[in-house]
Design a protein around this motif. Sequence first.
Motif, PDB file in Angstrom:
ATOM      1  N   PRO A   1     -68.052  -4.756-100.475  1.00  0.00           N
ATOM      2  CA  PRO A   1     -69.100  -4.203 -99.608  1.00  0.00           C
ATOM      3  C   PRO A   1     -68.570  -3.084 -98.712  1.00  0.00           C
ATOM      4  O   PRO A   1     -67.412  -3.120 -98.279  1.00  0.00           O
ATOM      5  N   LYS A   2     -69.415  -2.107 -98.440  1.00  0.00           N
ATOM      6  CA  LYS A   2     -69.126  -0.936 -97.601  1.00  0.00           C
ATOM      7  C   LYS A   2     -68.088  -0.004 -98.212  1.00  0.00           C
ATOM      8  O   LYS A   2     -67.475   0.795 -97.513  1.00  0.00           O
ATOM      9  N   THR A   3     -67.831  -0.136 -99.530  1.00  0.00           N
ATOM     10  CA  THR A   3     -67.033   0.851-100.250  1.00  0.00           C
ATOM     11  C   THR A   3     -67.835   1.271-101.478  1.00  0.00           C
ATOM     12  O   THR A   3     -68.919   0.739-101.721  1.00  0.00           O
ATOM     13  N   ASN A   4     -67.279   2.186-102.255  1.00  0.00           N
ATOM     14  CA  ASN A   4     -67.951   2.583-103.495  1.00  0.00           C
ATOM     15  C   ASN A   4     -67.575   1.695-104.675  1.00  0.00           C
ATOM     16  O   ASN A   4     -67.974   1.971-105.794  1.00  0.00           O
ATOM     17  N   VAL A   5     -66.785   0.662-104.411  1.00  0.00           N
ATOM     18  CA  VAL A   5     -66.361  -0.219-105.495  1.00  0.00           C
ATOM     19  C   VAL A   5     -67.500  -1.169-105.840  1.00  0.00           C
ATOM     20  O   VAL A   5     -67.889  -2.008-105.029  1.00  0.00           O
ATOM     21  N   ASN A   6     -68.059  -1.002-107.023  1.00  0.00           N
ATOM     22  CA  ASN A   6     -69.155  -1.862-107.481  1.00  0.00           C
ATOM     23  C   ASN A   6     -69.250  -1.704-108.992  1.00  0.00           C
ATOM     24  O   ASN A   6     -69.845  -0.753-109.480  1.00  0.00           O
ATOM     25  N   ILE A   7     -68.617  -2.612-109.719  1.00  0.00           N
ATOM     26  CA  ILE A   7     -68.585  -2.490-111.175  1.00  0.00           C
ATOM     27  C   ILE A   7     -68.978  -3.821-111.812  1.00  0.00           C
ATOM     28  O   ILE A   7     -69.018  -4.854-111.155  1.00  0.00           O
ATOM     29  N   MET A   8     -69.273  -3.777-113.087  1.00  0.00           N
ATOM     30  CA  MET A   8     -69.494  -4.994-113.853  1.00  0.00           C
ATOM     31  C   MET A   8     -68.202  -5.341-114.572  1.00  0.00           C
ATOM     32  O   MET A   8     -67.468  -4.464-115.000  1.00  0.00           O
ATOM     33  N   VAL A   9     -67.951  -6.629-114.694  1.00  0.00           N
ATOM     34  CA  VAL A   9     -66.768  -7.094-115.404  1.00  0.00           C
ATOM     35  C   VAL A   9     -67.257  -7.871-116.619  1.00  0.00           C
ATOM     36  O   VAL A   9     -67.927  -8.889-116.477  1.00  0.00           O
TER      37      VAL A   9
ATOM     38  N   LYS B   1     -58.703   2.191 -93.888  1.00  0.00           N
ATOM     39  CA  LYS B   1     -58.876   1.419 -92.651  1.00  0.00           C
ATOM     40  C   LYS B   1     -58.283   0.031 -92.817  1.00  0.00           C
ATOM     41  O   LYS B   1     -58.578  -0.658 -93.792  1.00  0.00           O
ATOM     42  N   PRO B   2     -57.460  -0.406 -91.830  1.00  0.00           N
ATOM     43  CA  PRO B   2     -56.955  -1.772 -91.899  1.00  0.00           C
ATOM     44  C   PRO B   2     -58.095  -2.773 -91.746  1.00  0.00           C
ATOM     45  O   PRO B   2     -59.119  -2.463 -91.138  1.00  0.00           O
ATOM     46  N   GLY B   3     -57.889  -3.943 -92.284  1.00  0.00           N
ATOM     47  CA  GLY B   3     -58.912  -4.974 -92.157  1.00  0.00           C
ATOM     48  C   GLY B   3     -58.892  -5.912 -93.339  1.00  0.00           C
ATOM     49  O   GLY B   3     -58.055  -5.809 -94.223  1.00  0.00           O
ATOM     50  N   THR B   4     -59.853  -6.818 -93.320  1.00  0.00           N
ATOM     51  CA  THR B   4     -59.988  -7.780 -94.418  1.00  0.00           C
ATOM     52  C   THR B   4     -61.227  -7.408 -95.224  1.00  0.00           C
ATOM     53  O   THR B   4     -62.318  -7.281 -94.674  1.00  0.00           O
ATOM     54  N   TYR B   5     -61.014  -7.198 -96.491  1.00  0.00           N
ATOM     55  CA  TYR B   5     -62.102  -6.786 -97.388  1.00  0.00           C
ATOM     56  C   TYR B   5     -62.404  -7.921 -98.365  1.00  0.00           C
ATOM     57  O   TYR B   5     -61.490  -8.540 -98.898  1.00  0.00           O
ATOM     58  N   LEU B   6     -63.678  -8.153 -98.566  1.00  0.00           N
ATOM     59  CA  LEU B   6     -64.094  -9.173 -99.531  1.00  0.00           C
ATOM     60  C   LEU B   6     -64.352  -8.519-100.875  1.00  0.00           C
ATOM     61  O   LEU B   6     -64.923  -7.435-100.953  1.00  0.00           O
ATOM     62  N   ILE B   7     -63.936  -9.192-101.935  1.00  0.00           N
ATOM     63  CA  ILE B   7     -64.399  -8.832-103.278  1.00  0.00           C
ATOM     64  C   ILE B   7     -65.433  -9.884-103.656  1.00  0.00           C
ATOM     65  O   ILE B   7     -65.147 -11.085-103.619  1.00  0.00           O
TER      66      ILE B   7
ATOM     67  N   PRO C   1     -66.622  -9.646-120.535  1.00  0.00           N
ATOM     68  CA  PRO C   1     -65.616 -10.171-121.449  1.00  0.00           C
ATOM     69  C   PRO C   1     -65.377  -9.175-122.587  1.00  0.00           C
ATOM     70  O   PRO C   1     -66.325  -8.645-123.156  1.00  0.00           O
ATOM     71  N   GLY C   2     -64.106  -8.899-122.875  1.00  0.00           N
ATOM     72  CA  GLY C   2     -63.783  -7.979-123.959  1.00  0.00           C
ATOM     73  C   GLY C   2     -63.637  -6.539-123.528  1.00  0.00           C
ATOM     74  O   GLY C   2     -63.233  -5.696-124.317  1.00  0.00           O
ATOM     75  N   HIS C   3     -64.001  -6.235-122.279  1.00  0.00           N
ATOM     76  CA  HIS C   3     -63.871  -4.872-121.764  1.00  0.00           C
ATOM     77  C   HIS C   3     -62.863  -4.847-120.623  1.00  0.00           C
ATOM     78  O   HIS C   3     -62.761  -5.806-119.877  1.00  0.00           O
ATOM     79  N   ILE C   4     -62.188  -3.718-120.487  1.00  0.00           N
ATOM     80  CA  ILE C   4     -61.356  -3.507-119.310  1.00  0.00           C
ATOM     81  C   ILE C   4     -62.101  -2.544-118.400  1.00  0.00           C
ATOM     82  O   ILE C   4     -62.363  -1.401-118.778  1.00  0.00           O
ATOM     83  N   SER C   5     -62.476  -3.015-117.214  1.00  0.00           N
ATOM     84  CA  SER C   5     -63.171  -2.172-116.252  1.00  0.00           C
ATOM     85  C   SER C   5     -62.180  -1.653-115.231  1.00  0.00           C
ATOM     86  O   SER C   5     -61.314  -2.387-114.771  1.00  0.00           O
ATOM     87  N   GLU C   6     -62.321  -0.370-114.885  1.00  0.00           N
ATOM     88  CA  GLU C   6     -61.402   0.227-113.913  1.00  0.00           C
ATOM     89  C   GLU C   6     -62.182   0.948-112.833  1.00  0.00           C
ATOM     90  O   GLU C   6     -63.200   1.584-113.114  1.00  0.00           O
ATOM     91  N   VAL C   7     -61.682   0.835-111.603  1.00  0.00           N
ATOM     92  CA  VAL C   7     -62.255   1.595-110.493  1.00  0.00           C
ATOM     93  C   VAL C   7     -61.149   1.790-109.469  1.00  0.00           C
ATOM     94  O   VAL C   7     -60.274   0.949-109.316  1.00  0.00           O
ATOM     95  N   THR C   8     -61.164   2.944-108.812  1.00  0.00           N
ATOM     96  CA  THR C   8     -60.094   3.265-107.857  1.00  0.00           C
ATOM     97  C   THR C   8     -60.676   3.427-106.466  1.00  0.00           C
ATOM     98  O   THR C   8     -61.750   4.004-106.294  1.00  0.00           O
ATOM     99  N   HIS C   9     -59.952   2.887-105.488  1.00  0.00           N
ATOM    100  CA  HIS C   9     -60.385   3.033-104.092  1.00  0.00           C
ATOM    101  C   HIS C   9     -59.162   3.192-103.196  1.00  0.00           C
ATOM    102  O   HIS C   9     -58.138   2.555-103.416  1.00  0.00           O
ATOM    103  N   THR C  10     -59.279   4.056-102.189  1.00  0.00           N
ATOM    104  CA  THR C  10     -58.215   4.230-101.204  1.00  0.00           C
ATOM    105  C   THR C  10     -58.615   3.513 -99.913  1.00  0.00           C
ATOM    106  O   THR C  10     -59.683   3.783 -99.363  1.00  0.00           O
ATOM    107  N   PHE C  11     -57.763   2.589 -99.474  1.00  0.00           N
ATOM    108  CA  PHE C  11     -58.056   1.785 -98.284  1.00  0.00           C
ATOM    109  C   PHE C  11     -57.445   2.448 -97.049  1.00  0.00           C
ATOM    110  O   PHE C  11     -56.295   2.229 -96.715  1.00  0.00           O
TER     111      PHE C  11
END
Length: 146
Positions: free
Chosen positions: A98-106, A120-126, A108-118
Amino acid sequence: WLIVGGATLVLFLIVLSVNAYAMGMMPPSHMKMIDPKKVDETAPFDNLGLHKTGDNEYDLVMTSFIFTFQPNQIEVPVGAKVKFVVTSKDVVHGFEIPKTNVNIMVLPGHISEVTHTFNKPGTYLILCNEYCGAGHQLMAATIVVK
Ligand code: CUA
């Protein structure tokens, strides 16, 4: 009017085919297929976790499986550029920070990739944001940036 409608449809299919096959415009994960039953033995998923690839740059290799992400707790330094490399060992899951551009589907059988630069310090939920079964609401992991 039927002819106009039919011609438009054919035109759209031609444009779509040229984009997909001649120009190679496909989802990033499309070309990378693996056997979902052999994820644990298949590189890079035989070595889960954070791998340094450059100056504060990392690959984070993760799997999703029955309402969990592996690994579940990850720590990265502030400013880290993280490439998530994710696949599923069972069904379709979501992968959202949440609050990043990271939002992908995962899938079976596919490798999903997404890149994000962190930056701001803090705790991020996936979070899993695709309904995947009775434990869907419990499916999460944590990234600590410090
Ligand atoms: Cu995994 Cu919902």
